[in-house]
Design a protein around this motif. Sequence first.
Motif, short mmCIF file in Angstrom:
data_model
loop_
_atom_site.label_atom_id
_atom_site.label_comp_id
_atom_site.label_asym_id
_atom_site.label_seq_id
_atom_site.Cartn_x
_atom_site.Cartn_y
_atom_site.Cartn_z
N GLN A 205 0.85 -1.20 0.00
CA GLN A 205 0.00 0.00 0.00
C GLN A 205 0.88 1.25 0.00
O GLN A 205 1.07 1.88 1.05
CB GLN A 205 -0.89 0.02 1.25
CG GLN A 205 -2.22 -0.67 1.12
CD GLN A 205 -3.14 -0.06 0.07
OE1 GLN A 205 -2.83 0.97 -0.55
NE2 GLN A 205 -4.26 -0.69 -0.16
N PRO A 206 1.41 1.62 -1.16
CA PRO A 206 2.33 2.76 -1.22
C PRO A 206 1.72 4.04 -0.63
O PRO A 206 2.44 4.88 -0.08
CB PRO A 206 2.57 2.93 -2.72
CG PRO A 206 2.26 1.60 -3.33
CD PRO A 206 1.21 0.98 -2.47
N GLY A 207 0.40 4.14 -0.64
CA GLY A 207 -0.27 5.34 -0.12
C GLY A 207 -0.11 5.53 1.37
O GLY A 207 -0.41 6.59 1.90
N LEU A 208 0.38 4.52 2.08
CA LEU A 208 0.49 4.63 3.53
C LEU A 208 1.88 5.07 4.00
O LEU A 208 2.15 5.08 5.20
CB LEU A 208 0.10 3.31 4.20
CG LEU A 208 -1.37 2.91 4.03
CD1 LEU A 208 -1.65 1.55 4.67
CD2 LEU A 208 -2.30 3.97 4.61
N ALA A 209 2.73 5.45 3.06
CA ALA A 209 4.06 5.95 3.43
C ALA A 209 3.89 7.12 4.40
O ALA A 209 3.07 8.00 4.19
CB ALA A 209 4.81 6.39 2.19
N GLY A 210 4.68 7.09 5.48
CA GLY A 210 4.64 8.20 6.42
C GLY A 210 3.58 8.09 7.50
O GLY A 210 3.55 8.90 8.42
N PHE A 211 2.71 7.09 7.43
CA PHE A 211 1.70 6.94 8.47
C PHE A 211 2.33 6.41 9.76
O PHE A 211 3.29 5.66 9.74
CB PHE A 211 0.62 5.94 8.02
CG PHE A 211 -0.55 6.59 7.35
CD1 PHE A 211 -0.40 7.22 6.12
CD2 PHE A 211 -1.80 6.58 7.93
CE1 PHE A 211 -1.47 7.83 5.49
CE2 PHE A 211 -2.88 7.17 7.32
CZ PHE A 211 -2.72 7.80 6.10
N SER A 212 1.76 6.81 10.89
CA SER A 212 2.21 6.23 12.15
C SER A 212 1.46 4.92 12.38
O SER A 212 0.51 4.61 11.67
CB SER A 212 1.98 7.20 13.30
OG SER A 212 0.59 7.33 13.54
N THR A 213 1.92 4.15 13.38
CA THR A 213 1.29 2.85 13.62
C THR A 213 0.88 2.70 15.08
O THR A 213 1.51 3.27 15.96
CB THR A 213 2.23 1.69 13.22
OG1 THR A 213 1.56 0.44 13.46
CG2 THR A 213 3.53 1.70 14.03
N THR A 214 -0.16 1.92 15.30
CA THR A 214 -0.58 1.60 16.66
C THR A 214 0.03 0.29 17.12
O THR A 214 -0.20 -0.15 18.24
CB THR A 214 -2.11 1.42 16.73
OG1 THR A 214 -2.47 0.29 15.93
CG2 THR A 214 -2.84 2.65 16.22
N ASN A 215 0.81 -0.36 16.25
CA ASN A 215 1.26 -1.73 16.52
C ASN A 215 2.48 -1.81 17.44
O ASN A 215 3.30 -0.87 17.49
CB ASN A 215 1.62 -2.44 15.21
CG ASN A 215 0.39 -2.89 14.43
OD1 ASN A 215 0.47 -3.79 13.60
ND2 ASN A 215 -0.75 -2.26 14.66
N HIS A 216 2.63 -2.94 18.12
CA HIS A 216 3.84 -3.18 18.92
C HIS A 216 5.00 -3.48 17.95
O HIS A 216 4.78 -3.86 16.80
CB HIS A 216 3.61 -4.33 19.91
CG HIS A 216 3.83 -5.70 19.36
ND1 HIS A 216 4.77 -6.56 19.86
CD2 HIS A 216 3.25 -6.35 18.33
CE1 HIS A 216 4.75 -7.68 19.18
NE2 HIS A 216 3.83 -7.59 18.24
N ALA A 217 6.22 -3.31 18.47
CA ALA A 217 7.40 -3.37 17.60
C ALA A 217 7.61 -4.73 16.95
O ALA A 217 8.28 -4.84 15.92
CB ALA A 217 8.64 -2.99 18.41
N GLY A 218 7.03 -5.78 17.52
CA GLY A 218 7.24 -7.13 16.98
C GLY A 218 6.34 -7.47 15.80
O GLY A 218 6.46 -8.56 15.22
N ALA A 219 5.44 -6.57 15.43
CA ALA A 219 4.50 -6.85 14.34
C ALA A 219 5.15 -6.59 12.99
O ALA A 219 4.80 -5.66 12.26
CB ALA A 219 3.23 -6.02 14.51
N THR A 220 6.14 -7.44 12.66
CA THR A 220 6.94 -7.18 11.47
C THR A 220 6.68 -8.17 10.34
O THR A 220 7.40 -8.20 9.35
CB THR A 220 8.44 -7.21 11.83
OG1 THR A 220 8.69 -8.37 12.64
CG2 THR A 220 8.83 -5.97 12.62
N GLY A 221 5.65 -9.01 10.49
CA GLY A 221 5.28 -9.90 9.38
C GLY A 221 6.18 -11.10 9.18
O GLY A 221 6.14 -11.73 8.12
N ASP A 222 6.95 -11.46 10.21
CA ASP A 222 7.86 -12.62 10.07
C ASP A 222 7.10 -13.88 9.64
O ASP A 222 7.59 -14.64 8.80
CB ASP A 222 8.54 -12.98 11.40
CG ASP A 222 9.33 -11.84 12.01
OD1 ASP A 222 9.22 -10.70 11.50
OD2 ASP A 222 10.06 -12.09 12.99
N GLY A 223 5.95 -14.10 10.24
CA GLY A 223 5.20 -15.32 9.97
C GLY A 223 4.80 -15.39 8.51
O GLY A 223 4.94 -16.43 7.85
N THR A 224 4.31 -14.27 8.01
CA THR A 224 3.88 -14.18 6.61
C THR A 224 5.07 -14.40 5.68
O THR A 224 4.99 -15.15 4.70
CB THR A 224 3.28 -12.79 6.35
OG1 THR A 224 2.49 -12.42 7.48
CG2 THR A 224 2.43 -12.78 5.11
#
Length: 449
Positions: A205-224
Amino acid sequence: SDETTDIVIVGGGGAGMTAAIEAHNKGASVILVEKMPMLGGNTVRAEGGLNAAGTPYQKAAGIEDSPELHYQDTMTGGHNLNNPDLVRTLTENAAASVEFLKENGAELSEVGRAGGASVNRIHRPAGGEAAGNFIVVALKKKLQDEKIDVRLQTTATEIIKNEEGTVTGIKVKDKEGKESTIQAKAIILAAGGFGANLEMVTKYQPGLAGFSTTNHAGATGDGTTMAEQIGVKLVDMKEIQIHPTTIPGKGVLITEGVRGDGAILVNAEGKRFTNELLTRDVVSKNILAQTDKIAYIIFNDELRANLKATEVYFGMDLVKQGDTVEQLASEIGVDPAALAETVSKYSGYVADKNDADFQRPDLTLSLATGKYYAIQVTPGIHHTMGGVAINTKAEVLDTSDQIIPGLYAAGEVTGGVHGANRLGGNALADIVTYGRIAAEEAVHSLGSK
Ligand code: ADP
């Protein structure tokens, strides 16, 4: 060095903790690996609650609901992109998930309203505690009491698949960087989403560049990412939810319950601009159309008393206050006359039970009396709806839609349950329901090995 267990679980958020407890209860030996120094993942940040239809708590409150209505709301909220079979399974088993939590020390006895729901369906702890933390604390205690093998600061780095295409274990790295292999008869992926991985977010989703996140630091998509490397099918990867009411730079969001319980949204001009109870994607879009892409959540003392979860925001110094609406307006730099007019007009709508401006359906709280409060919010990255493809047994599918033997997945790491937009309250429903299913199916498969 190699170890062997029946079931290895990757990720210690709500889905992984649920799966570990369920698999252990059903007699399997379990190892759970969690890369962070603590359990909880994004789950511990979930404030709202758990959507379930047909619970004793709804019944006691006189609420008429059904899995069918929950299904319809979820499909509509997800713009019908959801996998209907997965949603059926979710909505038909969510009430049992509430029961599971009760049995494990996390009773969600209060029922409230959330965006996109036709009736009161979101279950939360009595007394206004935030639901995610409440659940994580209880499940953590259960894991400890049952002496389930939980390894913190242990990162899964690879899923191992043999020549026949069966998954046989994972590679892990401990906190000293030491690598080893855990062999298992079944692997449950519960590694969460990728909302804290901006590179991955903007890839889809290139449109989300610069958005902040509510996620914890470990939500990095390793599983995916690990799943993709062994030929797992990924679905709906570009469906990324932005939460309408977040605090930029702080990783904090203001729970939907505040609007659900009666708060309104106003813009920098002090005017309402939306039905506050629309789905997250629509409310986000409506805020992004306002001056500076911000809005203020306005509420009063009565709401503060009703919803204890708000105290956290006071504790974090996020709330501006005023004895009168005009005072509050000056505090936040909004035109006092405009805000006063908006608030009194809205309280009139509550009295009339008719929101003539935006047709908000649930008009329960008058804002006629103070003290008054405001929190400035803007939309931020919140939940990644896409992920690994599963069937209704939480079995993971490859790019030809074939089941990959030995591999299961549950929670935010999966795709298809929430479609293009997740309803508030459906994440906790998803992780507990599919966490249980993944464990049951994984344990069931042990018999044939
Ligand atoms: P869910 O709601 O689906 O349970 P959460 O975000 O609550 O998702 O939990 C996912 C957990 O998985 C997080 O605690 C996260 O730190 C953990 N995790 C992510 N990647 C790995 C990994 N490679 N190895 C071990 N744990 C991981």
